[in-house]
Design an enzyme around this catalytic site. Structure first.
Site, PDB file in Angstrom:
ATOM      1  N   LEU A  37       1.071  -1.308   0.031  1.00  0.00           N
ATOM      2  CA  LEU A  37      -0.026  -0.100  -0.267  1.00  0.00           C
ATOM      3  C   LEU A  37       0.914   1.181   0.032  1.00  0.00           C
ATOM      4  O   LEU A  37       1.747   1.365   0.873  1.00  0.00           O
ATOM      5  CB  LEU A  37      -1.012   0.016   1.285  1.00  0.00           C
ATOM      6  CG  LEU A  37      -2.192  -0.771   1.363  1.00  0.00           C
ATOM      7  CD1 LEU A  37      -2.789  -0.784   2.569  1.00  0.00           C
ATOM      8  CD2 LEU A  37      -3.141  -0.418   0.158  1.00  0.00           C
ATOM      9  N   ASP A  38       0.565   2.188  -0.751  1.00  0.00           N
ATOM     10  CA  ASP A  38       1.271   3.361  -0.834  1.00  0.00           C
ATOM     11  C   ASP A  38       1.342   4.266   0.434  1.00  0.00           C
ATOM     12  O   ASP A  38       0.261   3.867   1.210  1.00  0.00           O
ATOM     13  CB  ASP A  38       0.823   4.440  -1.936  1.00  0.00           C
ATOM     14  CG  ASP A  38       1.026   3.963  -3.237  1.00  0.00           C
ATOM     15  OD1 ASP A  38       1.994   3.192  -3.719  1.00  0.00           O
ATOM     16  OD2 ASP A  38       0.230   4.282  -4.223  1.00  0.00           O
ATOM     17  N   PRO A  39       2.074   4.969   0.894  1.00  0.00           N
ATOM     18  CA  PRO A  39       2.290   5.538   1.988  1.00  0.00           C
ATOM     19  C   PRO A  39       1.087   6.431   2.432  1.00  0.00           C
ATOM     20  O   PRO A  39       0.768   6.525   3.603  1.00  0.00           O
ATOM     21  CB  PRO A  39       3.588   6.750   2.180  1.00  0.00           C
ATOM     22  CG  PRO A  39       4.518   5.759   1.057  1.00  0.00           C
ATOM     23  CD  PRO A  39       3.573   5.162   0.218  1.00  0.00           C
ATOM     24  N   VAL A  41      -2.057   5.799   1.694  1.00  0.00           N
ATOM     25  CA  VAL A  41      -3.185   4.998   1.471  1.00  0.00           C
ATOM     26  C   VAL A  41      -3.377   4.197   2.805  1.00  0.00           C
ATOM     27  O   VAL A  41      -2.312   3.808   3.172  1.00  0.00           O
ATOM     28  CB  VAL A  41      -3.170   3.987   0.230  1.00  0.00           C
ATOM     29  CG1 VAL A  41      -4.483   3.018   0.133  1.00  0.00           C
ATOM     30  CG2 VAL A  41      -2.927   4.615  -1.118  1.00  0.00           C
TER      31      VAL A  41
END
Length: 309
Positions: A37-39, A41
């Site tokens: 997961l992107d930071p 998100v």
């Protein structure tokens, strides 16, 4: 501690940060996550502990559901709000709702995406984000994905002052789907720059937000008990694979990696010793042969040992 731990990842942390924190809290090294997961998100991040790390590919194959927001009229280098703005087209009136819905519908089913430059995809042994940070251009690979559903969840909002239109959505997708790119592709279908302005993963690996463990308030003293209460057995990664209880003789053969002759027809079987998953076998001709072995798995959580999937 062997099993799958559904964790809540808050925005601001990377998936690697979550793994690192769990290694500290639980004092164990063999930990992995099932899907970065992107930071920026937040949401569900299934974590594999111990022997369950071998089940990560199966967890990732179960699909994911997201809720989020698309902002039309602006584009950034990262395809979300973390990056520098690279395009803007001022909107002077609300957009036709039917046109937005048609653009979203065109992106369901089997699609092909080009990953964002700011992503972890490797090209020639280097991450795309490494090329991007050094200002280098490289041809990005095209990747197949499947979008099961991509629908708007509220009326679009026209911001006259900013000259933008935004709308919220829900999306259920296969592994390897970039939601940031899905937002950008909606904009392209409408002839507009676009960016993903907010994203939450609400379901992953069969787990929902309500089932997750929030690590932020835990200490090394409280974490083991909290993790054990949320832990689920490895077979949660194989919800549709039939289970077969092994006899003593069959268990001996499995320990030696031998093929089995079983009165089954399913393409895969989950081989159980009592309540504990020991192997996934797949059918080859008349025999079942080893696929993934979990011989070290010891399932200790009696509260959920016999829980149905």
């Amino acid at each position: 501690m062997d099993g799958i731990l559904p964790v809540y990842k808050p925005s601001g942390m990377t998936s690697a940060d979550v793994v690192s924190k769990l290694r500290y809290l639980l004092q164990m090294r063999r930990i992995g996550h099932s899907g970065t997961l992107d930071p920026s998100v937040d949401g569900v991040l299934p974590i594999a502990l111990g022997a369950a790390t071998k089940a990560v590919p199966a967890l990732m194959a179960l699909g994911k559901t997201y809720t989020g927001e698309v902002l039309l009229g602006v584009a950034t280098e990262t395809e979300d709000l973390d990056g520098a703005e690279i395009a803007r087209q001022r909107l002077v009136a609300p957009l036709d709702v039917a046109a937005i819905d048609a653009a979203m519908a065109s992106l369901t089913g089997d699609i092909v995406q080009i990953p964002p430059m700011y992503s972890a995809v490797k090209v020639n042994g280097r991450r795309l984000y490494d090329y991007a940070r050094h200002g280098e251009q490289v041809e990005r690979p095209r990747r197949a994905a499947h979008v099961y559903a991509f629908t708007r969840t509220a009326a679009p909002v026209f911001d006259e002052a900013a000259g933008t239109v935004s709308f919220t959505f829900t999306a259920t997708v296969s592994k390897g789907t970039y939601i940031r790119t899905l937002a950008v592709d909606v904009g392209q279908a409408l002839g507009l720059p676009a960016v993903m302005s907010q994203l939450t993963r609400t379901q992953s690996g069969g787990f929902t937000l309500a089932q997750t463990l929030d690590l932020r308030a835990l200490s090394r003293e409280t974490a083991p008990e909290a993790a054990q209460a949320h832990l689920r057995p490895i077979e949660y990664a194989y919800p549709t694979v039939p289970r077969v209880s092994l006899t003593a003789a069959q268990w001996g053969d499995v320990q030696n990696g031998k093929a089995l002759l079983l009165s089954q027809t399913a393409p895969q079987l989950a081989l159980m010793q009592g309540a504990t998953l020991k192997a996934i076998y797949h059918r080859v001709g008349e025999l079942y042969r080893p696929d993934v072995m979990f011989l070290a798995n010891v399932w200790m959580n009696g509260d959920t040992m016999n829980e149905s999937l």
